[in-house]
Design an enzyme around this catalytic site. Structure first.
Site, PDB file in Angstrom:
ATOM      1  N   THR A   1       0.886  -1.154   0.000  1.00  0.00           N
ATOM      2  CA  THR A   1       0.000   0.000   0.000  1.00  0.00           C
ATOM      3  C   THR A   1       0.929   1.209   0.000  1.00  0.00           C
ATOM      4  O   THR A   1       1.960   1.189   0.662  1.00  0.00           O
ATOM      5  CB  THR A   1      -0.864  -0.009   1.271  1.00  0.00           C
ATOM      6  OG1 THR A   1      -1.784  -1.077   1.165  1.00  0.00           O
ATOM      7  CG2 THR A   1      -1.603   1.298   1.471  1.00  0.00           C
TER       8      THR A   1
ATOM      9  N   ARG B   1     -15.022  -6.100  -0.395  1.00  0.00           N
ATOM     10  CA  ARG B   1     -14.275  -5.790   0.827  1.00  0.00           C
ATOM     11  C   ARG B   1     -13.607  -4.415   0.699  1.00  0.00           C
ATOM     12  O   ARG B   1     -12.950  -4.120  -0.289  1.00  0.00           O
ATOM     13  CB  ARG B   1     -13.206  -6.859   1.074  1.00  0.00           C
ATOM     14  CG  ARG B   1     -12.394  -6.655   2.370  1.00  0.00           C
ATOM     15  CD  ARG B   1     -11.107  -5.911   2.135  1.00  0.00           C
ATOM     16  NE  ARG B   1     -10.334  -5.738   3.386  1.00  0.00           N
ATOM     17  CZ  ARG B   1      -9.212  -5.027   3.465  1.00  0.00           C
ATOM     18  NH1 ARG B   1      -8.710  -4.446   2.403  1.00  0.00           N
ATOM     19  NH2 ARG B   1      -8.599  -4.895   4.617  1.00  0.00           N
ATOM     20  N   VAL B   2     -13.797  -3.574   1.685  1.00  0.00           N
ATOM     21  CA  VAL B   2     -13.160  -2.267   1.697  1.00  0.00           C
ATOM     22  C   VAL B   2     -12.250  -2.188   2.916  1.00  0.00           C
ATOM     23  O   VAL B   2     -12.679  -2.471   4.034  1.00  0.00           O
ATOM     24  CB  VAL B   2     -14.213  -1.126   1.770  1.00  0.00           C
ATOM     25  CG1 VAL B   2     -13.519   0.232   1.714  1.00  0.00           C
ATOM     26  CG2 VAL B   2     -15.223  -1.247   0.631  1.00  0.00           C
ATOM     27  N   GLY B   3     -11.001  -1.831   2.694  1.00  0.00           N
ATOM     28  CA  GLY B   3     -10.061  -1.675   3.812  1.00  0.00           C
ATOM     29  C   GLY B   3     -10.051  -0.233   4.297  1.00  0.00           C
ATOM     30  O   GLY B   3     -10.952   0.558   4.006  1.00  0.00           O
ATOM     31  N   ASP B   4      -9.010   0.117   5.035  1.00  0.00           N
ATOM     32  CA  ASP B   4      -8.927   1.471   5.603  1.00  0.00           C
ATOM     33  C   ASP B   4      -8.427   2.508   4.598  1.00  0.00           C
ATOM     34  O   ASP B   4      -8.733   3.696   4.729  1.00  0.00           O
ATOM     35  CB  ASP B   4      -7.972   1.480   6.805  1.00  0.00           C
ATOM     36  CG  ASP B   4      -6.562   1.070   6.400  1.00  0.00           C
ATOM     37  OD1 ASP B   4      -6.417   0.080   5.646  1.00  0.00           O
ATOM     38  OD2 ASP B   4      -5.609   1.748   6.802  1.00  0.00           O
TER      39      ASP B   4
ATOM     40  N   THR C   1      -0.879   2.291   6.874  1.00  0.00           N
ATOM     41  CA  THR C   1      -0.716   1.023   6.150  1.00  0.00           C
ATOM     42  C   THR C   1      -0.706  -0.114   7.156  1.00  0.00           C
ATOM     43  O   THR C   1      -0.025  -0.033   8.184  1.00  0.00           O
ATOM     44  CB  THR C   1       0.572   0.975   5.300  1.00  0.00           C
ATOM     45  OG1 THR C   1       0.735  -0.373   4.821  1.00  0.00           O
ATOM     46  CG2 THR C   1       1.813   1.373   6.072  1.00  0.00           C
ATOM     47  N   GLY C   2      -1.471  -1.147   6.870  1.00  0.00           N
ATOM     48  CA  GLY C   2      -1.507  -2.279   7.794  1.00  0.00           C
ATOM     49  C   GLY C   2      -2.834  -3.003   7.734  1.00  0.00           C
ATOM     50  O   GLY C   2      -3.517  -2.985   6.707  1.00  0.00           O
TER      51      GLY C   2
ATOM     52  N   GLY D   1      -6.162  -3.408   7.679  1.00  0.00           N
ATOM     53  CA  GLY D   1      -7.189  -2.407   7.420  1.00  0.00           C
ATOM     54  C   GLY D   1      -8.352  -2.396   8.402  1.00  0.00           C
ATOM     55  O   GLY D   1      -8.796  -1.332   8.847  1.00  0.00           O
TER      56      GLY D   1
HETATM   57  N1  ASP Z   1      -4.402  -1.200   4.753  1.00  0.00           N
HETATM   58  C1  ASP Z   1      -4.527  -1.962   3.543  1.00  0.00           C
HETATM   59  C2  ASP Z   1      -5.857  -2.674   3.516  1.00  0.00           C
HETATM   60  O1  ASP Z   1      -6.287  -3.147   4.549  1.00  0.00           O
HETATM   61  C3  ASP Z   1      -3.438  -2.962   3.378  1.00  0.00           C
HETATM   62  C4  ASP Z   1      -2.060  -2.491   3.735  1.00  0.00           C
HETATM   63  O2  ASP Z   1      -1.839  -1.344   4.052  1.00  0.00           O
HETATM   64  O3  ASP Z   1      -1.140  -3.301   3.679  1.00  0.00           O
HETATM   65  O4  ASP Z   1      -6.451  -2.776   2.468  1.00  0.00           O
END
Ligand code: ASP
Length: 338
Positions: free
Chosen positions: A207, A235-238, A258-259, A261
């Protein structure tokens, strides 16, 4: 004499107070920028060629943003141009190198925020937009809405002057193998949750995001991602969510996450860091440490942030985070591990 002594005492007290508060005050920078290319379990044993490729790419991206700011450009232009570069580089899970969904296609997310007026734009589940961050900016600047999803985002893209590609443009061999492995294990894989192994050149990270402060004192933040390998429909992440993945407010700070989500959404990570500065009087570093280490669990990921004075913080609790930062004092650094 007595008056003179009281006067001297008061004078000394005032000088003392001024110098004390001076110590706490941060030195105002003319500009500052930080970027990330994803956080996760990045083995220190990675092939040196892969490592150097990442470092060179981060350096290039950071130079683009730093030069825009040094030449008097806006924080908004600096973060967008930097993120476009990272989206075009297949090393990262954003734009060109986006991961595969469970249906073996690519669905991209992005968000952007302007710290001047809290204007923001976001898109999720787009399949044909070459640079999602460009479309997110268009949502912010050319629509009365903040967030468009899937077909609606595609229809908005039809009305805008943005580069379109076939979904297969985002196909890369490494991400295809990552999907095959995830399907075998029936896992939904965070792009940052595996180790880059020797002989396995599948890049699972990435990301991307950028935050900046410009010479006019404006802050901006942006984030772009392909999400998670093997993610299910819708699916929606952060990353495309304002307050979770991205936030910017000139009064406090600009943040890109990033991480994991789902955890970042539950904790409104990007907003919470700015809110802790505003309502709890914390410094950016204190607020970021609190959110990453106390509110989230170790290993969940990280953030990059810059505050109104140009202080840069890159806090992560995962073993690594691709990142870089530069400012008007001549500081310039890219790194992967601690
Ligand atoms: N935060 C992103 C998600 O959950 C993934 C990531 O940052 O590695 O879609």
């Amino acid at each position: 004499m007595r008056n003179f002594l009281s006067f001297s005492f008061l004078l000394l007290l005032t000088i003392g107070l001024i110098s004390c508060s001076g110590e706490q005050e941060t030195h105002q920078k003319e500009f500052a920028i930080a970027i990330h290319g994803g956080a996760g379990v990045i083995s220190q044993d990675i092939d040196p060629e892969i490592r150097d490729g990442y470092l060179a790419s981060l350096e290039e991206a950071l130079t683009i943003g730093r030069d825009i700011l040094a030449n008097g450009g806006t924080a908004m232009d600096a973060i967008v141009e930097t993120i476009i570069y990272l989206e075009d580089d297949p090393r990262y899970n954003a734009g060109r190198g986006a991961v595969y969904t469970n249906e073996a296609i690519h669905e991209l997310d992005a968000s952007i925020m302007d710290g001047r007026d809290l204007n923001a734009g976001a898109i999720t589940g787009v399949r044909t937009v070459k640079n999602p961050i460009v479309l997110a900016r268009k949502v912010m600047e050319e629509s009365r809405h903040v967030f468009f999803a899937a077909d609606g985002a595609e229809r908005f893209a039809d009305l805008m002057d943005v580069e379109r590609v076939d979904n297969s443009f985002f196909n890369t061999e490494n991400r295809r193998r990552a999907l095959e492995r995830a399907l075998e294990r029936e896992a939904v894989e965070m792009d940052h949750s595996s180790v880059i192994q020797e002989n396995d050149k599948s890049w699972k990270y990435g990301t991307v995001g950028a935050v900046a402060l410009d010479r006019d004192g404006n802050l901006a933040a942006g984030t772009s991602t392909g999400g998670m390998t093997n993610k299910r429909h819708g699916r929606v992440g952060d990353s495309p969510i304002i307050a979770a993945g991205t936030y910017a407010d000139n009064n406090t700070c600009a943040v890109s996450s990033t991480g994991h989500g789902e955890k970042f959404i539950r904790n409104a990570v990007a907003y919470q860091i700015c809110a802790q500065m505003e309502f709890a009087g914390k410094t950016l570093a204190e607020a970021a440490r609190n959110v990453i280490w106390e509110k989230l669990d170790e290993g969940d990921g990280g953030i990059i942030a810059v505050d109104y004075a140009g202080n840069i913080v890159m806090e992560f609790s995962s073993p690594g985070m691709f990142r870089g930062a530069a400012d008007s004092d001549g500081f310039f650094e890219v790194a992967i591990w601690e």
